[in-house]
Design an enzyme around this catalytic site. Sequence first.
Site, short mmCIF file in Angstrom:
data_model
loop_
_atom_site.label_atom_id
_atom_site.label_comp_id
_atom_site.label_asym_id
_atom_site.label_seq_id
_atom_site.Cartn_x
_atom_site.Cartn_y
_atom_site.Cartn_z
N ASN A 175 -15.78 -7.51 2.65
CA ASN A 175 -15.52 -8.90 2.30
C ASN A 175 -15.16 -9.02 0.82
OD1 ASN A 175 -15.76 -11.89 2.99
ND2 ASN A 175 -17.11 -11.74 1.21
N GLU A 176 -14.00 -9.60 0.56
CA GLU A 176 -13.57 -9.96 -0.79
C GLU A 176 -13.60 -8.80 -1.78
OE1 GLU A 176 -14.63 -14.71 -0.55
OE2 GLU A 176 -15.76 -13.47 -1.96
N TYR A 303 -11.00 -21.07 -1.69
CA TYR A 303 -11.84 -22.16 -2.17
C TYR A 303 -11.17 -23.06 -3.20
CZ TYR A 303 -15.74 -19.75 0.08
OH TYR A 303 -16.56 -19.17 1.02
N GLU A 361 -13.04 -17.82 5.36
CA GLU A 361 -14.01 -18.61 4.59
C GLU A 361 -13.29 -19.79 3.96
OE1 GLU A 361 -16.48 -16.74 1.63
OE2 GLU A 361 -16.90 -15.02 2.92
#
EC number: 3.2.1.21
Length: 451
Positions: A175-176, A303, A361
């Site tokens: 993840n990321e 985000y 996400e």
Amino acid sequence: MTSTFSRDRLDFTRANMPEDFQFGVAASSYQIEGSKFGGCGRSHWDDFAATPGNTARGEDGSLACDHYHRWAEDLDLVRDAGLDCYRFSISWARVLPEGRGQANQEGIDFYERLVDGMLERGIKPFATLYHWDLPSPLADLGGWRNRDIASWFADYTDVIMRRIGDRVHATAPINEPWCVAWLSHFMGHHAPGLRDIRATARAMHHVLLAHGRATQAMRALGMKNLGLVTNFEYAEPADESAEAKAAAHLYDGIYNRWFLDGVFKKSYPQEVLAGLGPNMPENYEQDFDIIAEPVDWVGINYYTRKLIAPDGTNQFPALKEVEGPLPKTLMDWEIYPEGLDFFMRRVHEDYAQGLPIYITENGMASPDMAKDGAVHDPDRIQFLNAHLAKVHKAVEDGLPIKGYFIWSLLDNYEWALGYEKRFGLVHVDFDTLSRTPKASWHALKEALKAE
């Protein structure tokens, strides 16, 4: 979908999306499980949090949300909201407390119970093999600076996926990777807390080499539906100057294009290599065939946007963030749904070339408080409406967007920021650990009801 956004309901239903579109929610092991339970080994996040000044109020993930014991209750919340999928992560330190060698049967049994619990509830398991909790013994050996981590990670992948790989719906290795490499080794904000350009260059490469090796390990087990999940920030010049435009382009190269270029183009952005090149591992170019192991889908974590300006120095990367004018979340992140639209289209057109894309996400932190058994979070509902409108438009335009995952299921441990930044659809009282679904959870349940 309506064009005006409500603050108390979601402006979509299942009928607005294709029949095969998946709605999900996400979480991660260290942030919710409780690392002190079930024979879990020590991770570099335990070490980082134990060092004064690294985390807010010295808080750590040793208890977190006690998901280790409360997983059934938490999965009921996923099911009862009408969600299709749960994106969870597996703790390397829980499976292999030393990072290598002897497996922890308690840890493996926990993940078997968790996956079986999802399937019993009709929830598709989306697994992530690494969400930042590196076993401390491997950190002692250099962690992501050490090329051997790619082999260690592949071996760990084989251990856990031999047990649960036949039951997970989809898997992404890491993840990321920007957070694993840059945020943690250059900026020092996350474990291991380094500010070292040589360590950063190695981590930026080794995290992709590990991704490729883990993907190969899963292919060897006959697994399918394997993906790449990277995080994105929309980089906009702070002004119209050539210098600001160059700084924003460099930021975009470091944050967004480095990892996609590596996997899909077998190269790295030249403007980033201008700074990292002298510190890259020797003969790193020879690893691109492994890094570029084909994937079946791409995950976008999104985000915010950042306004970028030159910082006036001659030291790479010589850029800084400038405060923007848009409304902000509790993380002080600007709310900019247009950035999600941009990245869905960029990933589709420049990289994935027809592969399924998931928004893995998307969400916001807000200062949510429980009162009289309820939690009102209208800003989160508005945030979801604005971003889902962009997803809906992309689907209408023919982009292969196949799912949308909200971050996160629960209020949880927000890394160096401790427990006050609340991203959850479900409020957690960190004194009693009681769960209270927020207004956004109820709005989601209403929107996802079968027609």
